[in-house]
Design a protein around this motif. Structure first.
Motif, PDB file in Angstrom:
ATOM      1  N   PHE A   1      20.936   1.785  11.747  1.00  0.00           N
ATOM      2  CA  PHE A   1      22.292   1.458  12.186  1.00  0.00           C
ATOM      3  C   PHE A   1      22.469  -0.050  12.293  1.00  0.00           C
ATOM      4  O   PHE A   1      21.524  -0.777  12.650  1.00  0.00           O
ATOM      5  CB  PHE A   1      22.583   2.115  13.533  1.00  0.00           C
ATOM      6  N   PRO A   2      23.657  -0.559  11.981  1.00  0.00           N
ATOM      7  CA  PRO A   2      23.884  -2.015  11.995  1.00  0.00           C
ATOM      8  C   PRO A   2      23.591  -2.663  13.345  1.00  0.00           C
ATOM      9  O   PRO A   2      23.190  -3.823  13.400  1.00  0.00           O
ATOM     10  CB  PRO A   2      25.373  -2.127  11.628  1.00  0.00           C
ATOM     11  N   GLU A   3      23.800  -1.918  14.436  1.00  0.00           N
ATOM     12  CA  GLU A   3      23.607  -2.510  15.757  1.00  0.00           C
ATOM     13  C   GLU A   3      22.146  -2.559  16.193  1.00  0.00           C
ATOM     14  O   GLU A   3      21.825  -3.155  17.225  1.00  0.00           O
ATOM     15  CB  GLU A   3      24.418  -1.740  16.806  1.00  0.00           C
ATOM     16  N   GLU A   4      21.253  -1.964  15.431  1.00  0.00           N
ATOM     17  CA  GLU A   4      19.834  -1.987  15.794  1.00  0.00           C
ATOM     18  C   GLU A   4      19.243  -3.371  15.546  1.00  0.00           C
ATOM     19  O   GLU A   4      19.360  -3.929  14.466  1.00  0.00           O
ATOM     20  CB  GLU A   4      19.069  -0.942  14.990  1.00  0.00           C
ATOM     21  N   GLU A   5      18.561  -3.891  16.562  1.00  0.00           N
ATOM     22  CA  GLU A   5      17.972  -5.223  16.477  1.00  0.00           C
ATOM     23  C   GLU A   5      16.471  -5.193  16.256  1.00  0.00           C
ATOM     24  O   GLU A   5      15.872  -6.198  15.874  1.00  0.00           O
ATOM     25  CB  GLU A   5      18.289  -6.010  17.754  1.00  0.00           C
ATOM     26  N   VAL A   6      15.836  -4.052  16.503  1.00  0.00           N
ATOM     27  CA  VAL A   6      14.381  -3.929  16.366  1.00  0.00           C
ATOM     28  C   VAL A   6      14.072  -2.722  15.483  1.00  0.00           C
ATOM     29  O   VAL A   6      14.628  -1.641  15.682  1.00  0.00           O
ATOM     30  CB  VAL A   6      13.690  -3.758  17.737  1.00  0.00           C
ATOM     31  N   LEU A   7      13.213  -2.930  14.511  1.00  0.00           N
ATOM     32  CA  LEU A   7      12.772  -1.854  13.628  1.00  0.00           C
ATOM     33  C   LEU A   7      11.256  -1.761  13.707  1.00  0.00           C
ATOM     34  O   LEU A   7      10.548  -2.694  13.333  1.00  0.00           O
ATOM     35  CB  LEU A   7      13.211  -2.130  12.190  1.00  0.00           C
ATOM     36  N   LYS A   8      10.742  -0.648  14.200  1.00  0.00           N
ATOM     37  CA  LYS A   8       9.299  -0.459  14.339  1.00  0.00           C
ATOM     38  C   LYS A   8       8.776   0.337  13.152  1.00  0.00           C
ATOM     39  O   LYS A   8       9.405   1.312  12.728  1.00  0.00           O
ATOM     40  CB  LYS A   8       8.983   0.273  15.651  1.00  0.00           C
ATOM     41  N   PHE A   9       7.624  -0.070  12.629  1.00  0.00           N
ATOM     42  CA  PHE A   9       7.031   0.662  11.515  1.00  0.00           C
ATOM     43  C   PHE A   9       5.515   0.531  11.538  1.00  0.00           C
ATOM     44  O   PHE A   9       4.951  -0.357  12.186  1.00  0.00           O
ATOM     45  CB  PHE A   9       7.583   0.182  10.170  1.00  0.00           C
ATOM     46  N   TYR A  10       4.860   1.427  10.804  1.00  0.00           N
ATOM     47  CA  TYR A  10       3.402   1.419  10.657  1.00  0.00           C
ATOM     48  C   TYR A  10       3.065   1.356   9.178  1.00  0.00           C
ATOM     49  O   TYR A  10       3.630   2.086   8.364  1.00  0.00           O
ATOM     50  CB  TYR A  10       2.808   2.692  11.273  1.00  0.00           C
ATOM     51  N   VAL A  11       2.130   0.463   8.818  1.00  0.00           N
ATOM     52  CA  VAL A  11       1.697   0.339   7.431  1.00  0.00           C
ATOM     53  C   VAL A  11       0.219  -0.051   7.423  1.00  0.00           C
ATOM     54  O   VAL A  11      -0.259  -0.731   8.339  1.00  0.00           O
ATOM     55  CB  VAL A  11       2.547  -0.718   6.682  1.00  0.00           C
ATOM     56  N   GLU A  12      -0.522   0.414   6.413  1.00  0.00           N
ATOM     57  CA  GLU A  12      -1.945   0.113   6.283  1.00  0.00           C
ATOM     58  C   GLU A  12      -2.179  -0.811   5.091  1.00  0.00           C
ATOM     59  O   GLU A  12      -1.536  -0.652   4.046  1.00  0.00           O
ATOM     60  CB  GLU A  12      -2.741   1.398   6.068  1.00  0.00           C
ATOM     61  N   ALA A  13      -3.102  -1.765   5.244  1.00  0.00           N
ATOM     62  CA  ALA A  13      -3.546  -2.614   4.133  1.00  0.00           C
ATOM     63  C   ALA A  13      -4.897  -2.094   3.657  1.00  0.00           C
ATOM     64  O   ALA A  13      -5.830  -1.956   4.456  1.00  0.00           O
ATOM     65  CB  ALA A  13      -3.651  -4.066   4.569  1.00  0.00           C
ATOM     66  N   TRP A  14      -5.003  -1.802   2.368  1.00  0.00           N
ATOM     67  CA  TRP A  14      -6.207  -1.187   1.816  1.00  0.00           C
ATOM     68  C   TRP A  14      -7.003  -2.167   0.949  1.00  0.00           C
ATOM     69  O   TRP A  14      -6.440  -3.044   0.289  1.00  0.00           O
ATOM     70  CB  TRP A  14      -5.847   0.011   0.942  1.00  0.00           C
ATOM     71  N   ASP A  15      -8.325  -1.973   0.935  1.00  0.00           N
ATOM     72  CA  ASP A  15      -9.233  -2.662  -0.007  1.00  0.00           C
ATOM     73  C   ASP A  15      -9.068  -4.178   0.033  1.00  0.00           C
ATOM     74  O   ASP A  15      -8.997  -4.850  -0.999  1.00  0.00           O
ATOM     75  CB  ASP A  15      -8.997  -2.142  -1.436  1.00  0.00           C
ATOM     76  N   THR A  16      -9.024  -4.726   1.246  1.00  0.00           N
ATOM     77  CA  THR A  16      -8.859  -6.176   1.396  1.00  0.00           C
ATOM     78  C   THR A  16     -10.189  -6.923   1.523  1.00  0.00           C
ATOM     79  O   THR A  16     -10.227  -8.142   1.365  1.00  0.00           O
ATOM     80  CB  THR A  16      -8.016  -6.489   2.640  1.00  0.00           C
ATOM     81  N   GLU A  17     -11.293  -6.210   1.798  1.00  0.00           N
ATOM     82  CA  GLU A  17     -12.560  -6.882   2.071  1.00  0.00           C
ATOM     83  C   GLU A  17     -13.055  -7.692   0.880  1.00  0.00           C
ATOM     84  O   GLU A  17     -13.666  -8.744   1.054  1.00  0.00           O
ATOM     85  CB  GLU A  17     -13.621  -5.866   2.482  1.00  0.00           C
ATOM     86  N   GLN A  18     -12.806  -7.207  -0.340  1.00  0.00           N
ATOM     87  CA  GLN A  18     -13.296  -7.924  -1.512  1.00  0.00           C
ATOM     88  C   GLN A  18     -12.625  -9.287  -1.666  1.00  0.00           C
ATOM     89  O   GLN A  18     -13.151 -10.168  -2.338  1.00  0.00           O
ATOM     90  CB  GLN A  18     -13.036  -7.084  -2.759  1.00  0.00           C
ATOM     91  N   PHE A  19     -11.483  -9.475  -1.020  1.00  0.00           N
ATOM     92  CA  PHE A  19     -10.778 -10.759  -1.112  1.00  0.00           C
ATOM     93  C   PHE A  19     -10.955 -11.585   0.150  1.00  0.00           C
ATOM     94  O   PHE A  19     -11.219 -12.786   0.094  1.00  0.00           O
ATOM     95  CB  PHE A  19      -9.293 -10.515  -1.375  1.00  0.00           C
TER      96      PHE A  19
ATOM     97  N   GLY B   1     -13.118 -10.738   2.837  1.00  0.00           N
ATOM     98  CA  GLY B   1     -14.394 -10.597   3.510  1.00  0.00           C
ATOM     99  C   GLY B   1     -14.296  -9.580   4.628  1.00  0.00           C
ATOM    100  O   GLY B   1     -13.207  -9.231   5.094  1.00  0.00           O
ATOM    101  N   ALA B   2     -15.441  -9.089   5.079  1.00  0.00           N
ATOM    102  CA  ALA B   2     -15.464  -8.050   6.110  1.00  0.00           C
ATOM    103  C   ALA B   2     -15.072  -8.617   7.470  1.00  0.00           C
ATOM    104  O   ALA B   2     -15.355  -9.773   7.793  1.00  0.00           O
ATOM    105  CB  ALA B   2     -16.861  -7.434   6.173  1.00  0.00           C
ATOM    106  N   ASN B   3     -14.403  -7.789   8.275  1.00  0.00           N
ATOM    107  CA  ASN B   3     -14.043  -8.122   9.659  1.00  0.00           C
ATOM    108  C   ASN B   3     -13.259  -9.424   9.762  1.00  0.00           C
ATOM    109  O   ASN B   3     -13.481 -10.234  10.666  1.00  0.00           O
ATOM    110  CB  ASN B   3     -15.307  -8.194  10.531  1.00  0.00           C
ATOM    111  N   THR B   4     -12.358  -9.635   8.829  1.00  0.00           N
ATOM    112  CA  THR B   4     -11.538 -10.839   8.822  1.00  0.00           C
ATOM    113  C   THR B   4     -10.091 -10.470   9.147  1.00  0.00           C
ATOM    114  O   THR B   4      -9.499  -9.606   8.499  1.00  0.00           O
ATOM    115  CB  THR B   4     -11.575 -11.532   7.447  1.00  0.00           C
ATOM    116  N   GLY B   5      -9.535 -11.099  10.152  1.00  0.00           N
ATOM    117  CA  GLY B   5      -8.149 -10.842  10.517  1.00  0.00           C
ATOM    118  C   GLY B   5      -7.196 -11.526   9.556  1.00  0.00           C
ATOM    119  O   GLY B   5      -7.530 -12.529   8.915  1.00  0.00           O
ATOM    120  N   PHE B   6      -5.995 -10.990   9.437  1.00  0.00           N
ATOM    121  CA  PHE B   6      -4.987 -11.598   8.578  1.00  0.00           C
ATOM    122  C   PHE B   6      -3.606 -11.184   9.067  1.00  0.00           C
ATOM    123  O   PHE B   6      -3.447 -10.209   9.804  1.00  0.00           O
ATOM    124  CB  PHE B   6      -5.175 -11.191   7.110  1.00  0.00           C
TER     125      PHE B   6
END
Length: 216
Positions: free
Chosen positions: A181-199, A201-206
């Motif tokens: 709706f146009p009046e909504e100011e906050v949109l919550k969502f969940y998404v996963e990032a896959w296969d990032t370790e090869q770029f 490294g392990a246990n690296t935040g981003f």
């Protein structure tokens, strides 16, 4: 040095599907299990007052819905599940009928699929069915990528009620109807990032940066 990870993706967030007769809303996205397996998660909401109720063994009224999920390739069934949903039981004099909500997961290997849902009210006299068909592309280990996007209706600390709503320490209730709706100011969502370790490294935040645009 700051590493930048570019993941180009187009997201088509499916609108909840609504049919005549049974009032059913359906949403679905692709995610990954802790073991690294892809699965299609679907969310089905059935409006209680649109269902047929018959007496059960306790003499109360109850709705019974059959759901069939098929994943095919070139007409050959590669994965499927058939299950039954039952509403809570009601006395004859009760008027307030609760809705049915279901979370389902179907494991899928890499490939392109035609996904089909067939939903049937087993108590309906005409045994009518409602059907939804879509195409799905499942990738596996082909470089960094993102899962589907699950819009969130509400979130709270996980209380153990439904393990399939658990993400980390939170219980996430999906928002099946994806209209914002146009009046909504906050949109919550969940998404996963896959296969990032090869770029990265392990246990690296981003940090993941996104943008929302009108489809037109």
């Amino acid at each position: 040095m700051v590493k930048k990870l570019w993941i180009v993706a187009l997201f088509f967030i499916p609108l909840g599907q609504v049919w005549a007769g049974i009032n059913a809303s359906l949403g679905y996205e692709l995610f990954m299990s802790g073991a690294g397996e892809r699965y299609l998660e679907s969310w089905l909401l059935l409006e209680g007052k649109s269902l047929e109720y018959v007496k059960n063994e306790e003499g109360k009224f109850q709705a019974t819905i059959q759901v069939l999920v098929l994943a095919t390739q070139n007409g050959e069934i590669k994965a499927y599940d058939k299950y039954v949903l039952e509403s809570q039981s009601y006395n004859e004099t009760e008027q307030e009928l609760g809705d049915l909500f279901d979370v389902h997961r179907l494991p899928l290997n890499q490939g392109t699929y035609q996904i089909e849902w067939i939903i049937q009210d087993l108590n309906a006299k005409d045994s009518s069915k409602i059907q939804h068909i879509d195409s799905l592309w499942v990738t596996q280990g082909e470089g960094p990528s993102l899962s589907g996007i699950m819009l969130i209706e509400s979130l709270q600390p996980f209380a153990g009620n439904n393990p399939r709503l658990k993400r980390g320490d939170l219980e996430l209730m999906p928002r099946i109807q994806s209209y914002v709706f146009p009046e909504e100011e906050v949109l919550k969502f969940y998404v996963e990032a896959w296969d990032t370790e090869q770029f990265l490294g392990a246990n690296t935040g981003f940090a993941l940066r996104g943008q929302i645009k009108h489809s037109d």
